[in-house]
Design an enzyme around this catalytic site. Structure first.
Site, PDB file in Angstrom:
ATOM      1  N   ASP A 120     -31.977 -23.348  14.792  1.00  0.00           N
ATOM      2  CA  ASP A 120     -30.691 -23.384  15.494  1.00  0.00           C
ATOM      3  C   ASP A 120     -30.590 -24.631  16.374  1.00  0.00           C
ATOM      4  O   ASP A 120     -30.602 -24.551  17.599  1.00  0.00           O
ATOM      5  CB  ASP A 120     -30.517 -22.111  16.324  1.00  0.00           C
ATOM      6  CG  ASP A 120     -29.097 -21.947  16.856  1.00  0.00           C
ATOM      7  OD1 ASP A 120     -28.183 -22.620  16.331  1.00  0.00           O
ATOM      8  OD2 ASP A 120     -28.906 -21.144  17.791  1.00  0.00           O
ATOM      9  N   GLN A 208     -22.908 -16.120  27.473  1.00  0.00           N
ATOM     10  CA  GLN A 208     -21.856 -16.649  26.621  1.00  0.00           C
ATOM     11  C   GLN A 208     -21.319 -17.978  27.153  1.00  0.00           C
ATOM     12  O   GLN A 208     -20.987 -18.115  28.324  1.00  0.00           O
ATOM     13  CB  GLN A 208     -20.727 -15.626  26.553  1.00  0.00           C
ATOM     14  CG  GLN A 208     -19.492 -16.080  25.809  1.00  0.00           C
ATOM     15  CD  GLN A 208     -18.367 -15.083  25.996  1.00  0.00           C
ATOM     16  OE1 GLN A 208     -18.598 -13.893  26.176  1.00  0.00           O
ATOM     17  NE2 GLN A 208     -17.144 -15.582  25.951  1.00  0.00           N
ATOM     18  N   GLY A 209     -21.271 -18.979  26.292  1.00  0.00           N
ATOM     19  CA  GLY A 209     -20.795 -20.298  26.687  1.00  0.00           C
ATOM     20  C   GLY A 209     -21.908 -21.251  27.086  1.00  0.00           C
ATOM     21  O   GLY A 209     -21.651 -22.423  27.340  1.00  0.00           O
ATOM     22  N   ASP A 210     -23.146 -20.732  27.145  1.00  0.00           N
ATOM     23  CA  ASP A 210     -24.287 -21.587  27.492  1.00  0.00           C
ATOM     24  C   ASP A 210     -25.026 -22.104  26.262  1.00  0.00           C
ATOM     25  O   ASP A 210     -25.985 -22.881  26.384  1.00  0.00           O
ATOM     26  CB  ASP A 210     -25.272 -20.826  28.377  1.00  0.00           C
ATOM     27  CG  ASP A 210     -24.705 -20.513  29.754  1.00  0.00           C
ATOM     28  OD1 ASP A 210     -23.937 -21.342  30.268  1.00  0.00           O
ATOM     29  OD2 ASP A 210     -25.024 -19.439  30.305  1.00  0.00           O
TER      30      ASP A 210
END
Length: 267
Positions: A120, A208-210
């Site tokens: 990833d 979320q968003g990191d």
């Protein structure tokens, strides 16, 4: 449905349908009354000058003046891509110090298919270089333990799509692969791979968003070293479920190959 998170704000709609919405850690208040992640804090200007924000709702790091390292699930794939704006130079995204450039090319890990399956990571070439320091990537596992720092402009509460204007950071502790496997195995998810590293502290986590942002620690010389890339997890800051990060040391050679490819395209 299992409430797994893939920590990119832009992917919330898709991930909610497949993996479930993210959850967030408890909140506390800064001295000025603003909410913050428990145990974390706003970052002072200049502390982590190599961290950047992607317009797709992810974080990243400058690994070269004109190349950003982020999570593979933050990008659409390899090839030409001028759709992203990358902001750096300030912890405050609205600051006059902040600089914004555009993406030109993306190199995503050839083996990437899904964040929970590993590989990833991705590299983004920029249309012009930042005049900022770059971060050093871990090339072996000697620092892949102990206490780390993770940072980002992501959400601070469960289910929120609201992103932060100012960078925040929190310290988390290494969790062994075997312990992390056992914890996720209890819910039928024995998928923490050899190219992943887990970290946790009670009530402290990325969220979320990191996605794509860095997990770092100091090396023996007192310099910051990037150990991981924010990737996925079961909720945010849930007891017994560490955050899972791409383990930079395991694919440092592949990242070097990707850097060479992008540099040849920028030449």
């Amino acid at each position: 449905m299992r409430e797994f998170r893939v920590q990119s704000a832009v992917l919330v709609t898709v991930v909610a349908a497949v993996l479930g919405l993210v959850t967030g850690p408890a909140l506390a208040a800064d001295d000025d009354g603003h909410e913050r992640i428990v145990g974390g804090s706003r970052v002072d200007e200049g502390t982590y000058p190599w961290v950047v924000r992607l317009s797709v709702g992810c974080g990243g790091t400058l690994v070269a003046p004109q190349v950003v390292l982020t999570a593979g699930h933050c990008v659409k794939g390899s090839g030409a891509d001028t759709s992203m704006r990358i902001t750096g130079g300030s912890v405050d995204l609205d600051s006059s110090r902040a600089q914004t450039v555009r993406s030109t090319q993306v190199y995503r890990a050839p083996g990437y298919s899904d964040a929970t399956k590993g590989d990833d990571w991705a590299l983004i070439a920029l249309d012009q270089p930042f005049d900022l320091p770059t971060v050093t990537l871990a090339s072996d596992t000697r620092y892949d333990q102990g206490r780390f720092t993770v940072m980002g402009w992501g959400s601070t509460k469960e289910g929120s799509a609201t992103q932060q204007r100012k960078l925040r950071a929190v310290d988390v502790d290494y969790v062994s692969d075997s312990s992390c496997d056992r914890k996720y195995g209890k819910i039928g998810m024995e998928i923490v791979g050899s190219d992943m590293i887990c970290a946790a502290r009670t009530g402290k986590d990325s969220c979320q968003g990191d996605s794509g942002g860095p997990l770092v620690r100091l090396d023996a010389t007192g310099s910051w070293l990037q150990i991981g890339i924010v990737s996925w997890g079961y909720g945010c800051a849930r007891k017994n479920f560490p955050g899972v990060y791409g383990q930079v040391s395991t694919f440092s050679h592949d990242i070097a190959v990707g850097l060479a490819v992008l540099r040849s395209r920028l030449a």
